[in-house]
Every structure is written in structure tokens, then in C-alpha cells.
Write a protein that holds these residues in place. Structure first.
Motif, PDB file in Angstrom:
ATOM      1  N   ARG A  24       0.877  -1.157  -0.069  1.00 55.81           N
ATOM      2  CA  ARG A  24       0.008  -0.075   0.021  1.00 55.81           C
ATOM      3  C   ARG A  24       0.820   0.997  -0.052  1.00 55.81           C
ATOM      4  O   ARG A  24       0.510   2.221  -0.818  1.00 55.81           O
ATOM      5  N   SER A  25       1.824   1.266   1.108  1.00 56.43           N
ATOM      6  CA  SER A  25       2.698   2.551   0.990  1.00 56.43           C
ATOM      7  C   SER A  25       3.488   2.502  -0.140  1.00 56.43           C
ATOM      8  O   SER A  25       3.808   3.601  -0.733  1.00 56.43           O
ATOM      9  N   ILE A  26       4.099   1.468  -0.810  1.00 61.66           N
ATOM     10  CA  ILE A  26       4.959   1.680  -2.066  1.00 61.66           C
ATOM     11  C   ILE A  26       4.211   2.152  -3.147  1.00 61.66           C
ATOM     12  O   ILE A  26       4.770   2.875  -3.959  1.00 61.66           O
ATOM     13  N   LEU A  27       2.829   1.641  -3.345  1.00 62.35           N
ATOM     14  CA  LEU A  27       2.201   1.850  -4.328  1.00 62.35           C
ATOM     15  C   LEU A  27       1.784   3.405  -4.492  1.00 62.35           C
ATOM     16  O   LEU A  27       1.661   4.134  -5.475  1.00 62.35           O
ATOM     17  N   LEU A  28       1.435   3.889  -3.189  1.00 65.96           N
ATOM     18  CA  LEU A  28       0.820   5.169  -3.203  1.00 65.96           C
ATOM     19  C   LEU A  28       2.380   6.067  -3.269  1.00 65.96           C
ATOM     20  O   LEU A  28       2.133   7.273  -4.066  1.00 65.96           O
TER      21      LEU A  28
END
Length: 531
Positions: A83-87
């Protein structure tokens, strides 16, 4: 002409090696040192200007660098923080591109929105090689490193997509959002499909046919180019093809790599990655004077002002956006319960680690010289100049200050992450105990009959007792004992190598045997130097 260019390239590679040695001696991250060194080399009288064909920039540099990054990405860690990586990877690139597009239009006369998005797509993705090189040797929470490395895979694809559509808009003069969105989905999905399809074919070849390192390593070198070229041939995303194919082959690598092919492939890729990354970083410094000379319609003061303003926007926007993508999702109770709060320090470090590098340079140099009608590409040299200044400022200024911020802020490990050395000891202990049980079950008769076979079990049991004793000691004592152990083992390795050289001088033993023994000592020494 060919000989002159070849000599220049070889001279640059040699200069790159010398600069790397100096960076190691002075404990400065080598990308920073190479950029500064390249800039210094460019002012040496008689150095010819470096001109690179934009059409081959992506083809030469991007596929192997993306493949190497995908190969060494931990899929488990990537999925854990997806989630954090894609954001970070998609959200930051798109919002940064948007901000750069509108700011550049407002401050640069004659700059269109399409050119602004082109510039935004070029300078929006941070460079993981620069960040990890700067962070080497300093304490950084595992979550932060994972996010920076995972982000680099995603943001390359996102930024190059923005670059691609902006360039198409400039060349054709047309942009239809619905068509662009449809084309993006098609090129992204089909790029992944091509990458996975080629990766599966290569996997079958490597697993069932290629049994020798002499063919396995070359296939892994060919793989990224094959994925990239096939995808681009059909106008799909070559970047996503390389990333998806590299992730798949890395995930299944244990099926087709043995100890020899694994060692050789790792060393070859380390060399290729260093040469390509190093060459691009030194090109950043070498190209800057050439770009300055090519500025037309702008004074050097105007160009520097534009570049400094956009550099400030890039740095500030990233820090703000990192905080937003970190804490807005935490408004959800489920996320707060599942993940520990990163605090205020780690997001700042992740934001400050947004140094630009290889992908930005490759994108800038890939801008065509002319439009479809033969006219000169508008503002090309200004875009190149701004890109080079952004890379220079973020790489040198942020790169040199990042370790300082880490020490001042004292960013601590947030998650329940077991230190590397403790994990190694736990695995070593587990494997040793299982191996002893295996010996008892399968070779009990042989151990009873032969002293040599029985000693194998005795050696493993001694290793188990030593490891258990180490684990039971206090942490400070463990660290000091480990340091002493490493020093003694390296000293013994050096001594044995000297004795081996003495044996070589006697000429009593075959060179092949001596080389094999020397290789064993090299592997043993490398194991202690690695961590």
C-alpha cells in the motif's frame, strides 16, 4: 572515428573506477563522487564533447538496471508494504508531475502544459541506487529501505508513462484523456503479460536445458533486453515487461541456479550494474557544460533560476506528499491496528532520500532532437539543463546531508524486526540441528563404521554448542566477541593465503588445484566481509 570513441569510453570507465576508489577512501557515496568527478573532467582542456544518440539511451541503460533492481527486490517485503509503496510510486510521481507542469508553465515564458508534464515525468522518480548507496553503512529502519527500493520499481514505470504520453502529445499536437487512459491500461497490462510470458519461456530453458554457468549467466543478461524490445515493438510498456519478468525469474531462481551459477551470475550482474550506473552518473557531470553551451533564448542566470525553483518544488513537494501518503491512510482503524506508526522522523528521511539519478537522465537524453515535421524540439536544452541541475542538487546536497539527518534524528527501528546477525545465528542453529538428525537417520551405520564420517557429526554438534552459547550471552558481549571472531578468522584466511602462495612457488602442486583452494579462501573471506 570508432577507435577514438572507443578510447574515450574506455578512458571514462577507467576514470570511473578511480573515482570509485577515491569515494571509498573518503567515505562518500560513489554516485555523488562520480557526478562531481564527471563535472571536473569536462573542464579538462581537450576533452571532446560527449553526445549520446537519444534513441539508444533507453535501450542500453534501462533494461539491465530495471532487471537488476527487480531481481534483488524482496517480494515478501514488497507485498507487506504494498500500500505504501504503490502510493509512493504512483501517487508521488503523478502529483509531482502535475505540480511541476503547472509551476513550470507559470514561471517559464513560452512553456506549454505538455512540456511541463514532460519535465515532470522526467524529474519525478527518485533513484534507488543513489539512496541505497548513501544509506550504506548507516542505521536505517527496514521499513524505510523496503519502501525506497520498492518505490523505485513502481515510480520508474509511472514516470516513464507520464513521459511517454507527454512526448506523444508534443509530437502529434493531440491529447484525448479517454484515449490516453485506455492506451495506458493496454500498454501496462500487455507489458506485464509480455514480461511474464518471456520469463516463463526463459525459466523453462534455464531449468531443463541450461545446466552450465557458461550459458545461464548470458541468458540472464539477454533477458531484460529481450523483454524490453519485444514489448516496445508492439508499443507496450517495456519497463513493466522487464520489472514483471525480473520479479518472476528472481522468485523462481532457486529452481535453476546451483551454487556455481548463483555465484557467477551475482558477480557478473554486480559488475554490469556498477558499470552502467557509474557510467550514467559520470555522464551527468560530463554533459552539463555541453547542455549549458546549447542553451538558446535563455541566459545562464535565467536557466539556473528556473532550475533552482523547480528543484525546491521537487524537494518540498516530496516531503509533504510522503507525510500525506503515510498518515492519511492511518485514519482507518484497521490500518492503525495492523501497522505501527512510523512516527515523524522516518517519513522525513524517506522524503529527503528522493535523490534523482539514472532514470531521469535517461529520460532527458531520450528527448528527440526534432519534431515530426523536422522542426527543432521546443525548449529541449532548457529541459535538459533543468533536469541536470535537479539531479545535481538532489544527489549532492541531499545525498551528503542524508546521513547527517539520520544521525541527528536518531531514527530507530519501528517494527519488530530481528537484527540480521541474530537471524543468521538462528538459521544456522536450526539447519545444524536438522542436519544432525538427518545424519542419525540416514548414515548411522556409516558413522559407526568410519571415524571420518563420525567426525562430521561431531563438528556439527560443536558448532551447535558454540552457537547456542553465543545466543545465550549478553548483546554487548555478543557484538564484541563477534568482532574479535571476525578479526581472527580474517587473519587466519590471510595467513593461509600466504602459505598457499609459498606452496605455489614450490611448483609441487597443479595450478588448477591451487586455484580451487584459493577460490575457497576467497569465498570464506567474502562471507566475513559481506556483513
Amino acid at each position: 572515428m570508432i577507435h577514438a570513441n572507443l578510447l574515450l569510453i574506455l578512458a571514462l570507465f577507467f576514470a570511473m573506477a578511480l573515482l570509485y576508489l577515491l569515494s571509498q577512501r573518503w567515505k562518500i557515496s560513489y554516485p555523488i563522487f562520480l557526478v562531481i568527478g564527471g563535472l571536473g573532467i569536462s573542464f579538462i582542456p581537450g576533452i571532446p564533447p560527449i553526445n549520446i544518440d537519444p534513441d539508444i539511451v533507453f535501450l542500453i541503460f534501462l533494461p539491465p538496471l530495471l532487471f537488476e533492481a527487480a531481481w534483488y527486490t524482496s517480494w515478501n517485503e514488497f507485498w507487506k508494504w504494498k500500500r505504501s509503496i504503490l502510493l509512493l510510486g504512483f501517487g508521488l510521481v503523478l502529483i509531482t508531475s502535475l505540480a511541476i507542469a503547472y509551476f513550470s508553465v507559470s514561471i517559464i515564458p513560452g512553456f506549454t502544459l505538455a512540456l511541463g508534464f514532460l519535465l515532470g515525468g522526467i524529474i519525478s522518480p527518485p533513484d534507488a541506487v543513489a539512496a541505497t548507496s548513501v544509506l550504506k553503512g548507516v542505521d536505517m529502519p527496514k521499513r524505510g529501505l523496503t519502501m525506497l527500493e520498492g518505490e523505485s520499481l513502481v515510480n520508474d514505470a509511472a514516470s516513464l508513462t507520464v513521459f511517454r504520453f507527454a512526448l506523444a502529445c508534443i509530437l502529434t499536437g493531440q491529447f484525448v484523456f479517454q484515449k490516453a487512459a485506455t492506451d495506458f491500461i493496454i500498454l501496462a497490462v500487455m507489458g506485464v503479460v509480455v514480461g511474464l510470458a518471456i520469463a516463463h519461456i526463459l525459466y523453462l530453458v534455464l531449468r531443463y536445458w541450461a545446466k552450465s554457468s557458461s550459458i545461464t549467466t548470458p541468458i540472464t543478461l539477454i533477458a531484460p533486453y529481450l523483454m524490453y524490445i519485444v514489448a516496445e515493438q508492439f508499443h507496450w510498456s517495456g519497463v513493466l515487461a522487464v520489472v514483471s519478468g525480473g520479479l518472476f525469474l528472481s522468485f523462481r531462481s532457486n529452481d535453476f541456479l546451483n551454487y556455481h551459477t548463483r555465484l557467477q551470475t551475482k558477480e557478473v550482474w554486480a559488475t554490469v550494474g556498477f558499470l552502467l550506473n557509474g557510467f550514467v552518473f559520470i555522464l551527468i557531470g560530463l554533459e552539463l557544460p555541453v547542455i549549458v553551451e546549447g542553451l538558446e533564448g535563455y541566459s545562464i542566470d535565467e536557466a539556473i533560476n528556473y532550475a533552482l525553483i523547480i528543484s525546491a518544488i521537487v524537494i518540498i513537494a516530496r516531503i509533504i506528499l510522503v507525510y500525506l501518503v503515510t498518515f492519511i491512510p492511518r485514519l482507518s482503524r484497521k490500518i492503525r491496528q495492523r501497522e505501527k506508526s512510523p512516527g515523524l522522523k522516518l517519513p522525513f528521511i524517506i522524503g529527503w532520500a528522493g535523490m534523482r539519478g539514472v532514470v531521469s537522465l535517461a529520460s532527458a537524453l531520450a528527448i528527440p532532437l526534432t519534431l515530426s515535421n523536422g522542426a527543432a524540439f521546443p525548449h529541449r536544452n532548457l529541459i535538459l539543463f533543468i533536469t541536470f541541475i535537479v539531479i545535481l542538487i538532489t544527489l549532492v546536497f541531499q545525498g551528503l546531508t542524508l546521513p547527517i539527518f539520520l544521525k541527528l534524528l536518531k531514527v530507530e527501528e519501528i517494527d519488530d524486526h530481528v537484527p540480521f546477525d541474530q537471524q543468521k545465528e538462528a538459521i544456522h542453529l536450526l539447519l545444524a540441528k536438522e542436519a544432525v538428525l538427518y545424519l542419525d537417520n540416514k548414515y548411522s551405520k556409516e558413522m559407526a563404521d568410519f571415524e571420518t564420517i563420525r567426525r562430521i557429526k561431531e563438528q556439527m554438534e560443536r558448532s551447535i554448542r558454540a552457537t547456542e552459547q553465543t545466543v545465550a550471552e549478553q548483546k554487548q558481549q555478543v557484538a564484541s566477541v563477534r568482532k574479535l571472531y571476525k578479526k581472527i578468522m580474517l587473519d587466519l584466511t590471510t595467513f593461509r593465503r600466504k602459505e598457499l602462495n609459498k606452496l605455489r612457488a614450490t611448483k609441487k602442486y597443479d595450478d588448477e588445484v591451487l586455484r580451487d583452494m584459493e577460490n575457497n579462501l576467497d569465498l570464506e573471506e567474502a562471507r566475513f566481509y559481506k556483513h
